[in-house]
Design an enzyme around this catalytic site. Sequence first.
Site, PDB file in Angstrom:
ATOM      1  N   ASP A 139       0.865  -1.174   0.000  1.00 10.31           N
ATOM      2  CA  ASP A 139       0.000   0.000   0.000  1.00 10.31           C
ATOM      3  C   ASP A 139       0.911   1.236   0.000  1.00 10.31           C
ATOM      4  O   ASP A 139       2.130   1.138   0.208  1.00 10.31           O
ATOM      5  CB  ASP A 139      -0.965  -0.020   1.188  1.00 10.31           C
TER       6      ASP A 139
HETATM    7  C1  BGC Z   1      -4.976   3.221  -0.093  1.00  9.71           C
HETATM    8  C2  BGC Z   1      -5.110   2.168  -1.169  1.00  9.71           C
HETATM    9  C3  BGC Z   1      -4.913   2.779  -2.523  1.00  9.71           C
HETATM   10  C4  BGC Z   1      -3.561   3.449  -2.538  1.00  9.71           C
HETATM   11  C5  BGC Z   1      -3.168   3.995  -3.894  1.00  9.71           C
HETATM   12  C6  BGC Z   1      -3.744   4.075  -0.269  1.00  9.71           C
HETATM   13  O1  BGC Z   1      -3.755   5.153   0.595  1.00  9.71           O
HETATM   14  O2  BGC Z   1      -4.978   2.589   1.166  1.00  9.71           O
HETATM   15  O3  BGC Z   1      -6.345   1.540  -1.059  1.00  9.71           O
HETATM   16  O4  BGC Z   1      -5.032   1.803  -3.511  1.00  9.71           O
HETATM   17  O5  BGC Z   1      -3.578   4.499  -1.589  1.00  9.71           O
HETATM   18  O6  BGC Z   1      -3.749   5.147  -4.224  1.00  9.71           O
END
Ligand code: BGC
Length: 724
Positions: free
Chosen positions: A287
Amino acid sequence: MKDIETRVRDLMDKMTLEEKIGQTRQCGPSLVGAFEVDFSELLNMMFDGRISKEKFDELMAGAHQDLKEDDIRAGKIGSFNGVKGAEQVRTIQKIAVEESRLGIPLIIGSDVIHGYRTVTPIPLGESCAWEPSLWERTARISAEEAAADGIKWTFAPMVDVAKDARWGRISEGAGEDALLNGLYGAAKVRGFQTDDPSAKDSIAACVKHFAAYGAVEAGRDYNRVDMSEQKLREEYLPSYKASVEAGALTVMPAFNDISGVPCSCNSMLLTDILRKEWGFKGMTISDANAIAELVNHGAAADNAEAAAKAMEAGMDMDMTSEAYIENLAELIRSGAVSEEALDRAVADILRVKFELGLFDDPYYMAEDDPENHFLKPEYRTLAREAAQKSIVLLKNENVLPLNRGIRLGICGDLAGERAEMTGTWSINAVGDDCVSITDACEAQALPYTWFKTDLTAESGSFETLAKDCDVFIAAIGERKDESGEAASRTSIELPAEQIHMLEKLIATGKPVIAVVFNGRPLALTWVNDNVPAILEAWHPGVEAGNAILDLVFGDVNPSAKLTASFPYNAGMCPVYYDHINTGRPGGRGKFTSKYLDAPLTPVYPFGYGLSYTTYEYSDLQAEVTAEGIQVCVKVTNTGACAGDEIVQCYFRDPVAERVRPVRKLAAFDKITLQPGETKAVSFLIKKEQLGYWNSKMQFVVDSGDIEVYAGGCSTTELKAVVTI
Ligand code: BGC
């Protein structure tokens, strides 16, 4: 043509260590401007008030994007997130393919969560349709639009089982049940990827957030998760597993730790379970910034150790933390990270790129203006259907449906605010694409007056204008940024001004219909006690207003059923249908498991939802077969109009070595019934669905009685008992 494994190996044989590490790096374009901190810090400064919103906007206006072209050329980037538009993607892809030494294409990812430009209902809303083929079809149109605009990979579906309405991200998944989340995830994977992920308009899915992110303590985002392995395997892992089995090419580990081990460096999750047990052959991506955040967790002393731990645990790609690109070469040279670990990661990444056809067709995006591929009429039709099937009728005391021609008082700011209809994670949405309730009234030339939440109107006072209204439709609930990531709440009641508005409307003595927009189950206790009709609309997407009026006027009969319980208040959270009984089940007695100041049960339970007709369930039969339990139940439409009913089948194992939930969803079906019509609906509860992990971590199916339930809600009492 050579098979993919051979192509991967041939390519890796030519790669330098630096080029391999480059493939593990995903970055976003950085913003460069007259500021000395990086963009995320600048955002923080605006949020915590160190700079004003005006100053922030001024700095942004002078900023430009750095697409890191030299790094692409040098083979130091494998993927981008956050690039906007087909043209920009084509530019950077051309550099990767034509100017880097090995010409390895980039994979471009983005959060296409519930629509790209054609925004459909938020996932929690869409899950209330209980219709896998719908979930698949909406994913398909998201993929078509996204691919036309240069996106080849979405960070969806999110299949985090979520039982706590305080958690803002409950909006992004399919609610509190593991089976439903699994079916939802698998359908989304099929819709995004199709049978041929290399097709021009297929995009890779990413199952997230692995694992149990929805169980964060106290519903506070990013918080810890501490649970037994049995609970993890029974209640949380099945939804990820089902989505992986549907062929998802990528998986994103969660931000949280599980019992002290952050998912980003959790080898039990990433290697033992995901790869060895489930046979996952795709790639994992962290993530955002999560690898570096292992330092904050207290799991690594510095970014180098964080990189080593994540890589060794099975994390292939680093989303934006730069811990891999900055540290892996040295870690490998010193032997702290094995070359095999890096090679596995790079092979996983390249395999996905080959499977997506990127080496054969790196320029899959639309050749003409991508706008031509957005919001096609058939996409809007589907968005409307999805919204109609997601909106849950929570209460109706002979108010709905309305007759056309009636004079409407449309109340509340949310009734006229298009951009609020998209909900969370709709980063490519354009607010004006949405049809608000007032837009739909306008388009249908309905007689209406719009009052804001404070009941002011453009054309006169509420007291005068309200006399001309026959009925009030009150738009209440949450704005879109009140749910989603980093939007946890300790209070999930309606704001005072909305209650005040409802009180004034009720005082007129005219019927009031509450239309609730929200990204989480709200504590609608007061509304349920005081308002005669309630439609739970969620954030319904671009066709919001049209779909709501379709239901309000009865052109479409509501059929959706809740996939998450609606608590009485936040203090009750988490509340969910598949709880265990305790030794002192809640009841009248003093010393029972209950609250002094709130009822035991939620305001609306899982599986609940009304219709303009009524259904009767009868003749439940259950029989043990070699495969499991064969169930059959009769459902009759006892009302005056046709309808779709979501028929639900639950079971309970009443005596077991480890206590089992009081109900567990086993299967469901959606059927159409004409007035007076009866249909028999059959289900198979598979033997393995009855199983659980015992105290010795063995998966067992007990012999003995099993209670089987069928009905239109998780609270159904229609029961049969079989012995297995
Ligand atoms: C989120 C994810 C997301 C990622 C990319 C993160 O803050 O938890 O779900 O896919 O950002 O944008």
